[in-house]
Design a protein around this motif. Sequence first.
Motif, mmCIF file in Angstrom:
data_model
loop_
_atom_site.group_PDB
_atom_site.id
_atom_site.type_symbol
_atom_site.label_atom_id
_atom_site.label_comp_id
_atom_site.label_asym_id
_atom_site.label_seq_id
_atom_site.Cartn_x
_atom_site.Cartn_y
_atom_site.Cartn_z
ATOM 1 N N HIS A 242 -11.085 69.741 1.114
ATOM 2 C CA HIS A 242 -11.943 68.628 1.543
ATOM 3 C C HIS A 242 -11.941 67.563 0.464
ATOM 4 O O HIS A 242 -11.827 67.862 -0.728
ATOM 5 C CB HIS A 242 -13.364 69.118 1.821
ATOM 6 N N GLY A 243 -12.056 66.303 0.900
ATOM 7 C CA GLY A 243 -12.079 65.205 -0.046
ATOM 8 C C GLY A 243 -11.844 63.874 0.624
ATOM 9 O O GLY A 243 -11.589 63.795 1.841
ATOM 10 N N PRO A 244 -11.925 62.771 -0.150
ATOM 11 C CA PRO A 244 -11.717 61.427 0.397
ATOM 12 C C PRO A 244 -10.270 61.201 0.800
ATOM 13 O O PRO A 244 -9.347 61.742 0.186
ATOM 14 C CB PRO A 244 -12.133 60.510 -0.757
ATOM 15 N N ILE A 245 -10.077 60.391 1.823
ATOM 16 C CA ILE A 245 -8.747 60.074 2.335
ATOM 17 C C ILE A 245 -8.629 58.562 2.487
ATOM 18 O O ILE A 245 -9.586 57.882 2.879
ATOM 19 C CB ILE A 245 -8.489 60.796 3.677
ATOM 20 N N LEU A 246 -7.462 58.027 2.134
ATOM 21 C CA LEU A 246 -7.211 56.589 2.208
ATOM 22 C C LEU A 246 -5.828 56.361 2.780
ATOM 23 O O LEU A 246 -4.854 56.949 2.306
ATOM 24 C CB LEU A 246 -7.304 55.965 0.812
ATOM 25 N N GLY A 247 -5.723 55.522 3.801
ATOM 26 C CA GLY A 247 -4.438 55.252 4.425
ATOM 27 C C GLY A 247 -4.272 53.786 4.752
ATOM 28 O O GLY A 247 -5.238 53.058 4.978
ATOM 29 N N VAL A 248 -3.015 53.337 4.750
ATOM 30 C CA VAL A 248 -2.647 51.990 5.175
ATOM 31 C C VAL A 248 -1.837 52.108 6.446
ATOM 32 O O VAL A 248 -0.871 52.884 6.490
ATOM 33 C CB VAL A 248 -1.843 51.256 4.098
ATOM 34 N N VAL A 249 -2.217 51.399 7.488
ATOM 35 C CA VAL A 249 -1.581 51.525 8.801
ATOM 36 C C VAL A 249 -0.787 50.255 9.115
ATOM 37 O O VAL A 249 -1.331 49.163 9.089
ATOM 38 C CB VAL A 249 -2.638 51.762 9.910
ATOM 39 N N PHE A 250 0.497 50.454 9.394
ATOM 40 C CA PHE A 250 1.375 49.338 9.801
ATOM 41 C C PHE A 250 1.711 49.506 11.277
ATOM 42 O O PHE A 250 2.227 50.565 11.684
ATOM 43 C CB PHE A 250 2.659 49.337 8.966
ATOM 44 N N ARG A 251 1.463 48.486 12.071
ATOM 45 C CA ARG A 251 1.706 48.537 13.519
ATOM 46 C C ARG A 251 2.831 47.582 13.911
ATOM 47 O O ARG A 251 2.922 46.478 13.393
ATOM 48 C CB ARG A 251 0.444 48.210 14.299
#
Length: 252
Positions: A242-251
């Motif tokens: 468990h922990g923080p999650i960070l993502g960058v989404v390219f569409r």
Amino acid sequence: MTAVIAAASGSLAADALPVTAPSPAERDPNRVTFAFSPYLWIAGITGDTAVFGLPEVHSSESFGDILKDVDFGFMGAGELRYGYFSVLSDISYARVTSDSATPRGVLADSVDLKQETFSAMLGVGYTLIGNEESRLDAVVGAKLWWTETTISFAGGPLGGTSGTDEATWVDGLAGFRGVYSLTPEIYLTGWGYIGAGGADLDWDIMAGVGYKWKESISAVIGYRALGVDYSNGSLTNDIVEHGPILGVVFRF
């Protein structure tokens, strides 16, 4: 950014489904869209591991411990969508070496734990509820796991004893993911999945908030937890991350 995220990925086991959040219903439902998301999950880990009948070792590592112990990792997810249907994929790999695990009982003074984990998920989603502000998708899929674990004991009766074991298995998963737009730029997103197969139990939940910089680029930050309970008689892998999650989404 992809290279930085890959080098810093701290999860011991891979995640189950993409960080790519489902967008609200497209204005043109007949248009095929694709999204790709490299992401970072700084996950602490708690659980028990054993190989070849050796005593179980217990791991309890914080986010900082994982960042220190990770040798290499990468994580990336994708989604292909057409109308109400979507195809999801998620691939990740991590190699972690830790000397903070503790042996059960008093058979050794310390233990080193090295674990490599690869997972690849493929799923299909269908929109149950959708409009320009929100969407709820039902998802079914399968997840391939591969893990190799090496345990080495030092001191005590087991000092100098070590063992390596590996396992490959597939779990089926089912659940929901959704998104709700607060403003044209800010949205809430999350998912919940549960399944089994080769493992006795496999689950994954996430809740987060996203910000759309432009139509083709957005970012998601949130908190994620997953667990897997696998045993094949010689290898035991019962962990919760468990922990923080960070993502960058390219569409596209």
